[in-house]
Design a protein around this motif. Structure first.
Motif, PDB file in Angstrom:
ATOM      1  N   ASN A  33      40.089  87.663 -84.596  1.00 40.38           N
ATOM      2  CA  ASN A  33      39.378  88.416 -85.631  1.00 40.38           C
ATOM      3  C   ASN A  33      39.288  89.880 -85.213  1.00 40.38           C
ATOM      4  N   ALA A  34      40.118  90.724 -85.851  1.00 41.92           N
ATOM      5  CA  ALA A  34      40.082  92.169 -85.596  1.00 41.92           C
ATOM      6  C   ALA A  34      39.527  92.898 -86.807  1.00 41.92           C
ATOM      7  N   THR A  35      38.781  92.169 -87.671  1.00 45.09           N
ATOM      8  CA  THR A  35      38.074  92.856 -88.751  1.00 45.09           C
ATOM      9  C   THR A  35      36.730  93.324 -88.203  1.00 45.09           C
ATOM     10  N   SER A  36      36.063  94.197 -88.933  1.00 47.38           N
ATOM     11  CA  SER A  36      34.724  94.601 -88.509  1.00 47.38           C
ATOM     12  C   SER A  36      33.663  93.785 -89.231  1.00 47.38           C
ATOM     13  N   ALA A  37      34.060  92.658 -89.873  1.00 49.44           N
ATOM     14  CA  ALA A  37      33.103  91.838 -90.636  1.00 49.44           C
ATOM     15  C   ALA A  37      32.002  91.284 -89.735  1.00 49.44           C
ATOM     16  N   GLY A  65      42.723  91.210 -90.037  1.00 50.82           N
ATOM     17  CA  GLY A  65      42.395  92.627 -90.050  1.00 50.82           C
ATOM     18  C   GLY A  65      43.631  93.473 -89.822  1.00 50.82           C
ATOM     19  N   ALA A  66      43.629  94.658 -90.432  1.00 52.80           N
ATOM     20  CA  ALA A  66      44.786  95.552 -90.313  1.00 52.80           C
ATOM     21  C   ALA A  66      44.317  96.981 -90.034  1.00 52.80           C
ATOM     22  N   GLY A  67      43.160  97.107 -89.373  1.00 54.52           N
ATOM     23  CA  GLY A  67      42.638  98.427 -89.027  1.00 54.52           C
ATOM     24  C   GLY A  67      43.149  98.873 -87.663  1.00 54.52           C
ATOM     25  N   GLY A  68      42.424  99.813 -87.054  1.00 52.05           N
ATOM     26  CA  GLY A  68      42.874 100.397 -85.795  1.00 52.05           C
ATOM     27  C   GLY A  68      42.990  99.393 -84.658  1.00 52.05           C
ATOM     28  N   ALA A  69      42.032  98.474 -84.548  1.00 52.40           N
ATOM     29  CA  ALA A  69      42.052  97.515 -83.438  1.00 52.40           C
ATOM     30  C   ALA A  69      43.246  96.575 -83.575  1.00 52.40           C
ATOM     31  N   ALA A  70      43.523  96.126 -84.805  1.00 52.82           N
ATOM     32  CA  ALA A  70      44.674  95.247 -85.031  1.00 52.82           C
ATOM     33  C   ALA A  70      45.960  95.989 -84.696  1.00 52.82           C
ATOM     34  N   ALA A 110      27.863  90.725 -89.822  1.00 54.10           N
ATOM     35  CA  ALA A 110      27.596  89.277 -89.922  1.00 54.10           C
ATOM     36  C   ALA A 110      28.106  88.667 -91.222  1.00 54.10           C
ATOM     37  N   GLU A 111      29.276  89.134 -91.676  1.00 59.24           N
ATOM     38  CA  GLU A 111      29.849  88.577 -92.911  1.00 59.24           C
ATOM     39  C   GLU A 111      30.907  87.538 -92.569  1.00 59.24           C
ATOM     40  N   PRO A 112      30.878  86.375 -93.238  1.00 61.85           N
ATOM     41  CA  PRO A 112      31.946  85.399 -93.019  1.00 61.85           C
ATOM     42  C   PRO A 112      33.233  85.843 -93.712  1.00 61.85           C
ATOM     43  N   ASP A 158      34.559  85.756 -77.338  1.00 61.92           N
ATOM     44  CA  ASP A 158      34.308  87.070 -77.957  1.00 61.92           C
ATOM     45  C   ASP A 158      35.102  88.138 -77.208  1.00 61.92           C
ATOM     46  N   GLY A 159      34.945  89.410 -77.597  1.00 60.81           N
ATOM     47  CA  GLY A 159      35.807  90.478 -77.112  1.00 60.81           C
ATOM     48  C   GLY A 159      35.335  91.162 -75.834  1.00 60.81           C
ATOM     49  N   LEU A 160      34.348  90.573 -75.133  1.00 60.50           N
ATOM     50  CA  LEU A 160      33.869  91.210 -73.904  1.00 60.50           C
ATOM     51  C   LEU A 160      34.984  91.329 -72.862  1.00 60.50           C
ATOM     52  N   ASP A 206      37.094  86.501 -81.255  1.00 57.33           N
ATOM     53  CA  ASP A 206      36.483  87.581 -82.040  1.00 57.33           C
ATOM     54  C   ASP A 206      36.453  88.844 -81.179  1.00 57.33           C
ATOM     55  N   MET A 207      37.080  89.922 -81.641  1.00 55.94           N
ATOM     56  CA  MET A 207      37.107  91.151 -80.830  1.00 55.94           C
ATOM     57  C   MET A 207      35.713  91.745 -80.639  1.00 55.94           C
ATOM     58  N   VAL A 208      34.798  91.433 -81.558  1.00 60.35           N
ATOM     59  CA  VAL A 208      33.431  91.914 -81.403  1.00 60.35           C
ATOM     60  C   VAL A 208      32.804  91.211 -80.206  1.00 60.35           C
ATOM     61  N   TYR A 209      31.896  91.885 -79.494  1.00 62.16           N
ATOM     62  CA  TYR A 209      31.259  91.257 -78.332  1.00 62.16           C
ATOM     63  C   TYR A 209      29.757  91.494 -78.357  1.00 62.16           C
ATOM     64  N   ALA A 259      46.677  88.910 -91.536  1.00 59.46           N
ATOM     65  CA  ALA A 259      46.022  88.682 -92.826  1.00 59.46           C
ATOM     66  C   ALA A 259      44.890  89.684 -92.968  1.00 59.46           C
ATOM     67  N   ASN A 260      44.837  90.319 -94.124  1.00 58.50           N
ATOM     68  CA  ASN A 260      43.806  91.344 -94.327  1.00 58.50           C
ATOM     69  C   ASN A 260      43.231  91.253 -95.731  1.00 58.50           C
ATOM     70  N   ARG A 261      41.948  91.693 -95.845  1.00 54.10           N
ATOM     71  CA  ARG A 261      41.286  91.725 -97.162  1.00 54.10           C
ATOM     72  C   ARG A 261      42.152  92.475 -98.160  1.00 54.10           C
ATOM     73  N   SER A 262      42.650  93.653 -97.767  1.00 48.79           N
ATOM     74  CA  SER A 262      43.626  94.359 -98.600  1.00 48.79           C
ATOM     75  C   SER A 262      45.006  93.893 -98.138  1.00 48.79           C
ATOM     76  N   ALA A 263      45.599  92.963 -98.892  1.00 44.87           N
ATOM     77  CA  ALA A 263      46.864  92.354 -98.468  1.00 44.87           C
ATOM     78  C   ALA A 263      47.957  93.409 -98.288  1.00 44.87           C
ATOM     79  N   ALA A 264      47.951  94.411 -99.168  1.00 43.38           N
ATOM     80  CA  ALA A 264      49.010  95.420 -99.118  1.00 43.38           C
ATOM     81  C   ALA A 264      48.984  96.159 -97.779  1.00 43.38           C
ATOM     82  N   LYS A 265      47.772  96.372 -97.241  1.00 47.47           N
ATOM     83  CA  LYS A 265      47.648  97.099 -95.971  1.00 47.47           C
ATOM     84  C   LYS A 265      48.270  96.282 -94.826  1.00 47.47           C
ATOM     85  N   ALA A 266      48.108  94.954 -94.878  1.00 48.22           N
ATOM     86  CA  ALA A 266      48.703  94.098 -93.838  1.00 48.22           C
ATOM     87  C   ALA A 266      50.230  94.131 -93.935  1.00 48.22           C
TER      88      ALA A 266
HETATM   89  P1  NDP Z   1      38.682  99.562 -88.747  1.00 45.95           P
HETATM   90  O1  NDP Z   1      37.580 100.168 -89.552  1.00 45.95           O
HETATM   91  O2  NDP Z   1      39.869 100.379 -88.383  1.00 45.95           O
HETATM   92  O3  NDP Z   1      39.262  98.270 -89.551  1.00 45.95           O
HETATM   93  C1  NDP Z   1      38.383  97.351 -90.109  1.00 45.95           C
HETATM   94  C2  NDP Z   1      39.151  96.119 -90.578  1.00 45.95           C
HETATM   95  O4  NDP Z   1      38.188  95.128 -90.938  1.00 45.95           O
HETATM   96  C3  NDP Z   1      40.028  96.347 -91.802  1.00 45.95           C
HETATM   97  O5  NDP Z   1      41.159  95.514 -91.714  1.00 45.95           O
HETATM   98  C4  NDP Z   1      39.109  95.905 -92.952  1.00 45.95           C
HETATM   99  O6  NDP Z   1      39.817  95.429 -94.092  1.00 45.95           O
HETATM  100  C5  NDP Z   1      38.405  94.750 -92.308  1.00 45.95           C
HETATM  101  N1  NDP Z   1      37.084  94.439 -92.869  1.00 45.95           N
HETATM  102  C6  NDP Z   1      35.962  95.203 -92.788  1.00 45.95           C
HETATM  103  N2  NDP Z   1      34.936  94.568 -93.388  1.00 45.95           N
HETATM  104  C7  NDP Z   1      35.422  93.377 -93.853  1.00 45.95           C
HETATM  105  C8  NDP Z   1      34.851  92.293 -94.554  1.00 45.95           C
HETATM  106  N3  NDP Z   1      33.564  92.280 -94.908  1.00 45.95           N
HETATM  107  N4  NDP Z   1      35.630  91.233 -94.863  1.00 45.95           N
HETATM  108  C9  NDP Z   1      36.932  91.239 -94.510  1.00 45.95           C
HETATM  109  N5  NDP Z   1      37.550  92.245 -93.837  1.00 45.95           N
HETATM  110  C10 NDP Z   1      36.790  93.302 -93.520  1.00 45.95           C
HETATM  111  O7  NDP Z   1      37.965  98.927 -87.461  1.00 45.95           O
HETATM  112  P2  NDP Z   1      38.632  98.684 -86.031  1.00 45.95           P
HETATM  113  O8  NDP Z   1      39.961  98.081 -86.267  1.00 45.95           O
HETATM  114  O9  NDP Z   1      38.530  99.908 -85.216  1.00 45.95           O
HETATM  115  O10 NDP Z   1      37.625  97.611 -85.355  1.00 45.95           O
HETATM  116  C11 NDP Z   1      37.623  96.251 -85.762  1.00 45.95           C
HETATM  117  C12 NDP Z   1      36.702  95.451 -84.835  1.00 45.95           C
HETATM  118  O11 NDP Z   1      37.260  95.350 -83.531  1.00 45.95           O
HETATM  119  C13 NDP Z   1      35.319  96.066 -84.683  1.00 45.95           C
HETATM  120  O12 NDP Z   1      34.380  95.020 -84.852  1.00 45.95           O
HETATM  121  C14 NDP Z   1      35.291  96.567 -83.265  1.00 45.95           C
HETATM  122  O13 NDP Z   1      33.994  96.461 -82.709  1.00 45.95           O
HETATM  123  C15 NDP Z   1      36.251  95.608 -82.562  1.00 45.95           C
HETATM  124  N6  NDP Z   1      36.893  96.198 -81.369  1.00 45.95           N
HETATM  125  C16 NDP Z   1      36.690  95.599 -80.149  1.00 45.95           C
HETATM  126  C17 NDP Z   1      37.274  96.119 -78.997  1.00 45.95           C
HETATM  127  C18 NDP Z   1      37.041  95.457 -77.670  1.00 45.95           C
HETATM  128  O14 NDP Z   1      37.342  96.059 -76.632  1.00 45.95           O
HETATM  129  N7  NDP Z   1      36.536  94.238 -77.627  1.00 45.95           N
HETATM  130  C19 NDP Z   1      38.125  97.327 -79.052  1.00 45.95           C
HETATM  131  C20 NDP Z   1      38.313  97.863 -80.380  1.00 45.95           C
HETATM  132  C21 NDP Z   1      37.682  97.314 -81.481  1.00 45.95           C
HETATM  133  P3  NDP Z   1      40.312  96.437 -95.269  1.00 45.95           P
HETATM  134  O15 NDP Z   1      41.585  97.056 -94.772  1.00 45.95           O
HETATM  135  O16 NDP Z   1      40.535  95.537 -96.433  1.00 45.95           O
HETATM  136  O17 NDP Z   1      39.215  97.426 -95.476  1.00 45.95           O
END
Ligand code: NDP
Length: 277
Positions: free
Chosen positions: A192-196, A126-131, A200-202, A242-244, A218-221, A149-156
């Motif tokens: 795992n810092a994706t929101s997949a 994942g390359a979103g805000g949490a990553a 519930a997506e693998p 998990d991320g608890l 897994d950052m999700v909890y 590693a990210n779904r959108s490789a360019a973003k990573a």
């Molecule tokens: P963002 O929306 O900023 O980023 C989402 C990321 O997930 C992107 O890299 C995106 O890829 C990827 N993604 C989304 N759906 C899929 C999929 N189906 N398959 C593959 N990659 C996917 O979210 P955040 O970074 O803010 O949050 C990510 C997770 O971290 C959340 O689940 C959140 O609950 C958890 N979190 C937990 C915390 C904790 O304290 N435990 C604190 C903060 C977050 P792409 O760029 O290609 O779209």
């Protein structure tokens, strides 16, 4: 009584009021901590109202972490690097911003799970805000490799390059797509810092990224055995989490920043833990 809150949209699911109430009780601090849902276009107005009513600080969650940085009058270096803040502290017209998500993650892995990062290979999915928020504290913990590693490789790749431009992660940090993983072998820690997991997506991961000693995190909890954790277990990963712990540890860092007292976290983690399987 000093007032604090967590602000997000939506906010109904937040465990932060309970966590901070448990910290306050354990440390003998008199404070009130509530959850406030701000309108999507009303973050600053909601914070202003809370401050006017005597609020001392807020935690900030999705989708306002970027706005929280812009709102503050003083932004910590790690919040600036993360491009986001998850905590604000108010003092008259002054507002400080910091980001404790990454330190919470590192503390959970190293201190609670006793899994070293120094000298290890770390894979961030994942390359979103949490990553982004986790990268600098992870790099500071001394891994030999940190691959995003990210779904959108360019973003990573862009994220890794942005850190290189800040003088961070040279020779350690790189980014790419899922296809790059097959040739990279097993990692010591896979985060795992994706929101997949929220849907519930693998993820399309080659089983070879997991070894017998791998910690799969897994950052999700609160969602039990997510598809990512199931993939890791089936591929033979030695440890699942998990991320608890990350959530509780960032809360403890915030509490200490506001109150000058660091609460003990393990009793709170144990109280809130949902079994993985
Ligand atoms: P963002 O929306 O900023 O980023 C989402 C990321 O997930 C992107 O890299 C995106 O890829 C990827 N993604 C989304 N759906 C899929 C999929 N189906 N398959 C593959 N990659 C996917 O979210 P955040 O970074 O803010 O949050 C990510 C997770 O971290 C959340 O689940 C959140 O609950 C958890 N979190 C937990 C915390 C904790 O304290 N435990 C604190 C903060 C977050 P792409 O760029 O290609 O779209």
């Amino acid at each position: 009584m000093d007032r604090y809150a967590v602000i997000g949209h939506p906010i109904g699911h937040s465990k932060s009021p309970l966590i901070h109430a448990l910290f306050a009780a354990a440390t003998g601090q008199a404070l009130e901590y509530t959850a406030i849902e701000a309108p999507l276009d009303g973050f600053a107005a909601t914070v202003n109202t809370f401050r006017a009513a005597g609020g001392r600080g807020v935690n900030v969650t999705v989708p306002f972490k970027l706005e929280a940085c812009a709102y503050a009058t003083e932004v910590s270096e790690r919040a600036r690097i993360a491009g986001a803040a998850n905590a604000l502290a108010f003092d008259g017209t002054h507002c400080r911003a910091d980001n404790f998500d990454g330190v919470g993650l590192v503390r959970d892995i190293v201190t609670n799970l006793r899994h070293p990062i120094a000298g290890k290979r770390v894979l961030m999915l994942g390359a979103g805000g949490a990553a982004r928020g986790a990268l600098q504290p992870l790099l500071a913990a001394g891994p030999t490799e940190l691959f995003i590693a990210n779904r959108s490789a360019a973003k990573a790749a862009e994220l890794a390059n942005a850190f290189h431009a800040l003088g961070l992660g040279a020779g350690v940090l790189a980014g790419g797509g899922w296809d790059d993983l097959a040739a990279r072998g097993a990692y010591d820690i896979v985060i795992n810092a994706t929101s997949a997991s929220l849907t519930a997506e693998p993820l399309p991961l080659p089983p070879g990224v997991f070894g017998h000693d791998t910690l799969a995190y897994d950052m999700v909890y609160g969602k039990g055995l997510t598809p990512f954790l199931r993939q890791a277990r089936d591929a033979g990963a030695g440890r699942l989490a998990d991320g608890l712990g990350m959530l509780v540890e960032q809360a403890a860092e915030t509490f200490a920043w506001w109150r000058g007292v660091r609460p003990t976290t393990l009793p709170v983690i144990e109280r809130l833990r949902v079994p993985l399987a």
